[in-house]
Design a protein around this motif. Sequence first.
Motif, PDB file in Angstrom:
ATOM      1  N   GLU A  49      -4.196  -8.556  -9.317  1.00  0.00           N
ATOM      2  CA  GLU A  49      -3.815  -7.598  -8.285  1.00  0.00           C
ATOM      3  C   GLU A  49      -3.573  -6.235  -8.912  1.00  0.00           C
ATOM      4  OE1 GLU A  49      -0.993  -7.831  -4.383  1.00  0.00           O
ATOM      5  OE2 GLU A  49      -0.082  -8.350  -6.297  1.00  0.00           O
ATOM      6  N   GLU A  50      -4.116  -5.204  -8.257  1.00  0.00           N
ATOM      7  CA  GLU A  50      -4.014  -3.864  -8.792  1.00  0.00           C
ATOM      8  C   GLU A  50      -2.846  -3.113  -8.189  1.00  0.00           C
ATOM      9  OE1 GLU A  50      -7.902  -2.478  -7.761  1.00  0.00           O
ATOM     10  OE2 GLU A  50      -8.754  -3.106  -9.682  1.00  0.00           O
ATOM     11  N   GLY A  51      -2.619  -1.897  -8.674  1.00  0.00           N
ATOM     12  CA  GLY A  51      -1.522  -1.086  -8.171  1.00  0.00           C
ATOM     13  C   GLY A  51      -0.263  -1.245  -8.995  1.00  0.00           C
ATOM     14  N   TYR A  52       0.873  -0.896  -8.378  1.00  0.00           N
ATOM     15  CA  TYR A  52       2.145  -0.891  -9.093  1.00  0.00           C
ATOM     16  C   TYR A  52       3.054  -2.066  -8.733  1.00  0.00           C
ATOM     17  CZ  TYR A  52       0.917   3.952 -10.199  1.00  0.00           C
ATOM     18  OH  TYR A  52       0.279   5.073 -10.646  1.00  0.00           O
ATOM     19  N   VAL A  53       3.044  -2.489  -7.480  1.00  0.00           N
ATOM     20  CA  VAL A  53       3.966  -3.542  -7.044  1.00  0.00           C
ATOM     21  C   VAL A  53       3.185  -4.726  -6.489  1.00  0.00           C
ATOM     22  CG1 VAL A  53       5.838  -1.928  -6.547  1.00  0.00           C
ATOM     23  CG2 VAL A  53       4.196  -2.511  -4.746  1.00  0.00           C
ATOM     24  N   LYS A  54       3.866  -5.848  -6.334  1.00  0.00           N
ATOM     25  CA  LYS A  54       3.231  -7.062  -5.830  1.00  0.00           C
ATOM     26  C   LYS A  54       3.112  -7.019  -4.308  1.00  0.00           C
ATOM     27  CE  LYS A  54       4.797 -10.005  -9.647  1.00  0.00           C
ATOM     28  NZ  LYS A  54       5.576 -11.196 -10.034  1.00  0.00           N
ATOM     29  N   GLY A  55       2.025  -7.608  -3.820  1.00  0.00           N
ATOM     30  CA  GLY A  55       1.758  -7.563  -2.400  1.00  0.00           C
ATOM     31  C   GLY A  55       2.453  -8.627  -1.581  1.00  0.00           C
ATOM     32  N   VAL A  56       3.070  -9.602  -2.226  1.00  0.00           N
ATOM     33  CA  VAL A  56       3.714 -10.691  -1.479  1.00  0.00           C
ATOM     34  C   VAL A  56       5.107 -10.305  -0.990  1.00  0.00           C
ATOM     35  CG1 VAL A  56       2.443 -12.481  -2.705  1.00  0.00           C
ATOM     36  CG2 VAL A  56       4.616 -11.670  -3.633  1.00  0.00           C
ATOM     37  N   VAL A  57       5.578  -9.131  -1.378  1.00  0.00           N
ATOM     38  CA  VAL A  57       6.925  -8.691  -1.024  1.00  0.00           C
ATOM     39  C   VAL A  57       6.837  -7.616   0.062  1.00  0.00           C
ATOM     40  CG1 VAL A  57       9.070  -7.668  -1.888  1.00  0.00           C
ATOM     41  CG2 VAL A  57       7.672  -9.127  -3.387  1.00  0.00           C
ATOM     42  N   THR A  58       7.745  -7.699   1.044  1.00  0.00           N
ATOM     43  CA  THR A  58       7.892  -6.630   2.031  1.00  0.00           C
ATOM     44  C   THR A  58       9.006  -5.710   1.560  1.00  0.00           C
ATOM     45  OG1 THR A  58       7.189  -8.079   3.830  1.00  0.00           O
ATOM     46  CG2 THR A  58       8.384  -6.096   4.445  1.00  0.00           C
ATOM     47  N   TYR A  59       8.785  -4.407   1.680  1.00  0.00           N
ATOM     48  CA  TYR A  59       9.713  -3.437   1.112  1.00  0.00           C
ATOM     49  C   TYR A  59      10.395  -2.617   2.199  1.00  0.00           C
ATOM     50  CZ  TYR A  59       7.205  -4.629  -3.135  1.00  0.00           C
ATOM     51  OH  TYR A  59       6.635  -5.314  -4.178  1.00  0.00           O
ATOM     52  N   MET A  60      11.597  -2.153   1.867  1.00  0.00           N
ATOM     53  CA  MET A  60      12.372  -1.282   2.735  1.00  0.00           C
ATOM     54  C   MET A  60      12.384   0.109   2.100  1.00  0.00           C
ATOM     55  SD  MET A  60      16.439  -1.562   3.597  1.00  0.00           S
ATOM     56  CE  MET A  60      16.262  -3.045   4.563  1.00  0.00           C
ATOM     57  N   VAL A  61      11.981   1.115   2.886  1.00  0.00           N
ATOM     58  CA  VAL A  61      11.974   2.493   2.391  1.00  0.00           C
ATOM     59  C   VAL A  61      12.981   3.287   3.206  1.00  0.00           C
ATOM     60  CG1 VAL A  61      10.589   4.552   1.956  1.00  0.00           C
ATOM     61  CG2 VAL A  61       9.520   2.288   1.824  1.00  0.00           C
ATOM     62  N   MET A  62      13.969   3.842   2.531  1.00  0.00           N
ATOM     63  CA  MET A  62      15.001   4.607   3.214  1.00  0.00           C
ATOM     64  C   MET A  62      14.487   5.995   3.587  1.00  0.00           C
ATOM     65  SD  MET A  62      17.168   2.257   3.162  1.00  0.00           S
ATOM     66  CE  MET A  62      18.435   3.179   4.009  1.00  0.00           C
ATOM     67  N   ASP A  63      15.259   6.699   4.403  1.00  0.00           N
ATOM     68  CA  ASP A  63      14.869   8.031   4.853  1.00  0.00           C
ATOM     69  C   ASP A  63      14.689   8.985   3.677  1.00  0.00           C
ATOM     70  OD1 ASP A  63      14.165   9.911   6.699  1.00  0.00           O
ATOM     71  OD2 ASP A  63      16.189  10.322   7.414  1.00  0.00           O
ATOM     72  N   ASP A  64      15.453   8.765   2.608  1.00  0.00           N
ATOM     73  CA  ASP A  64      15.344   9.620   1.420  1.00  0.00           C
ATOM     74  C   ASP A  64      14.421   9.012   0.366  1.00  0.00           C
ATOM     75  OD1 ASP A  64      16.878   7.497   0.665  1.00  0.00           O
ATOM     76  OD2 ASP A  64      18.581   8.667  -0.080  1.00  0.00           O
ATOM     77  N   LEU A  65      13.585   8.040   0.767  1.00  0.00           N
ATOM     78  CA  LEU A  65      12.554   7.408  -0.064  1.00  0.00           C
ATOM     79  C   LEU A  65      13.097   6.469  -1.133  1.00  0.00           C
ATOM     80  CD1 LEU A  65       9.891  10.250  -0.488  1.00  0.00           C
ATOM     81  CD2 LEU A  65      10.174   8.562   1.350  1.00  0.00           C
ATOM     82  N   VAL A  66      14.339   6.023  -0.991  1.00  0.00           N
ATOM     83  CA  VAL A  66      14.824   4.938  -1.842  1.00  0.00           C
ATOM     84  C   VAL A  66      14.067   3.668  -1.445  1.00  0.00           C
ATOM     85  CG1 VAL A  66      16.798   3.460  -2.387  1.00  0.00           C
ATOM     86  CG2 VAL A  66      17.094   5.934  -2.225  1.00  0.00           C
ATOM     87  N   ASN A  93       0.811  -1.216   0.000  1.00  0.00           N
ATOM     88  CA  ASN A  93       0.000   0.000   0.000  1.00  0.00           C
ATOM     89  C   ASN A  93       0.845   1.266   0.000  1.00  0.00           C
ATOM     90  OD1 ASN A  93      -2.466  -1.351  -0.013  1.00  0.00           O
ATOM     91  ND2 ASN A  93      -2.507  -1.545   2.214  1.00  0.00           N
ATOM     92  N   PHE A  94       1.873   1.309   0.847  1.00  0.00           N
ATOM     93  CA  PHE A  94       2.695   2.515   0.938  1.00  0.00           C
ATOM     94  C   PHE A  94       3.558   2.683  -0.315  1.00  0.00           C
ATOM     95  CE2 PHE A  94       6.428   4.950   2.424  1.00  0.00           C
ATOM     96  CZ  PHE A  94       5.771   6.090   2.858  1.00  0.00           C
ATOM     97  N   ILE A  95       4.065   1.595  -0.848  1.00  0.00           N
ATOM     98  CA  ILE A  95       4.894   1.697  -2.052  1.00  0.00           C
ATOM     99  C   ILE A  95       4.054   2.161  -3.244  1.00  0.00           C
ATOM    100  CG2 ILE A  95       6.498   0.477  -3.561  1.00  0.00           C
ATOM    101  CD1 ILE A  95       7.363   0.812  -0.600  1.00  0.00           C
ATOM    102  N   ASP A  96       2.834   1.652  -3.349  1.00  0.00           N
ATOM    103  CA  ASP A  96       1.939   2.118  -4.410  1.00  0.00           C
ATOM    104  C   ASP A  96       1.692   3.616  -4.290  1.00  0.00           C
ATOM    105  OD1 ASP A  96       1.662  -0.277  -5.726  1.00  0.00           O
ATOM    106  OD2 ASP A  96      -0.222  -0.832  -4.756  1.00  0.00           O
TER     107      ASP A  96
END
Length: 286
Positions: free
Chosen positions: A159-176, A27-30
Amino acid sequence: MEETNVSLRLLINTESQKVLFAEADKNFIDFLFHILSLPVGTFITILTKQGMVGSLGNIYESIENINITCLQPNLNKETLLKSKVHISGGGTGVTLLLPKVKSPSTSRYWYRCSRDYSCYSYVSNDSSAKCPNCERSMNDNVNFVDPPRATNVGSSSSEEGYVKGVVTYMVMDDLVVKPMSTISCVTLLNRFNVKDVGVLEEKVVDLGIDEGVKLLKASLQSKTVLTDVLLPLLKPEGKLESERQTTMGGNGADAVAAPAGGGAPAAAAANSKNEENVEDTGEYGD
């Protein structure tokens, strides 16, 4: 697009008071990726002209104030100021952490020449345009058809959106953004020179539209977006915690305050003693 709250799990260095990274789901990555699809006019509408960095707000205000006689006949101001976002395939069903911008209700129309098939390859958005093939007016109205919602090639997932939901993502302080992994976490701890894991603290924050707007604005002017926007959300909790500790550790203060509450008997005893002294003095005086 649906509006829901999104949760982020933050890893915070309590010594430097910085967010090292956030653990995020689809959700947040989308939401982050969807920011890039927004027209600049929508940015200004959401942040207001005063909240924009630089001079883009002045361009927006100029369009608002310009006389409509200066614009092309088939152009509406709203199409520039509040452009509608059209996304094909991916990008549908994105969790929206931003206010909805009301797009212009007027639709744009398309026209073509109806003389013969050799003219059908030409299309115009103005019914007074002349066909390059036969010089006749292109006034035959053409209906626009939305494409079917697409999925990735070779995938049966809906599945809708931009990325797959089965993956957990890491978001850096600068949004990498990158997929989460144990190796990535260890590498980051070394990169930030974290020697004592005891200084690290995990916090979960819930984001709504207000936080989404703040993230959008910070992304335009900061390299420490998560620290700038999300750490202040945790400060009220920290204040309450410190107050709670003061109250719990204030039993001694209560003990000190107790005599103050019982000050009336003590004062009465002192006054009684003083009266006795006065009486003794009177006897000696006699």
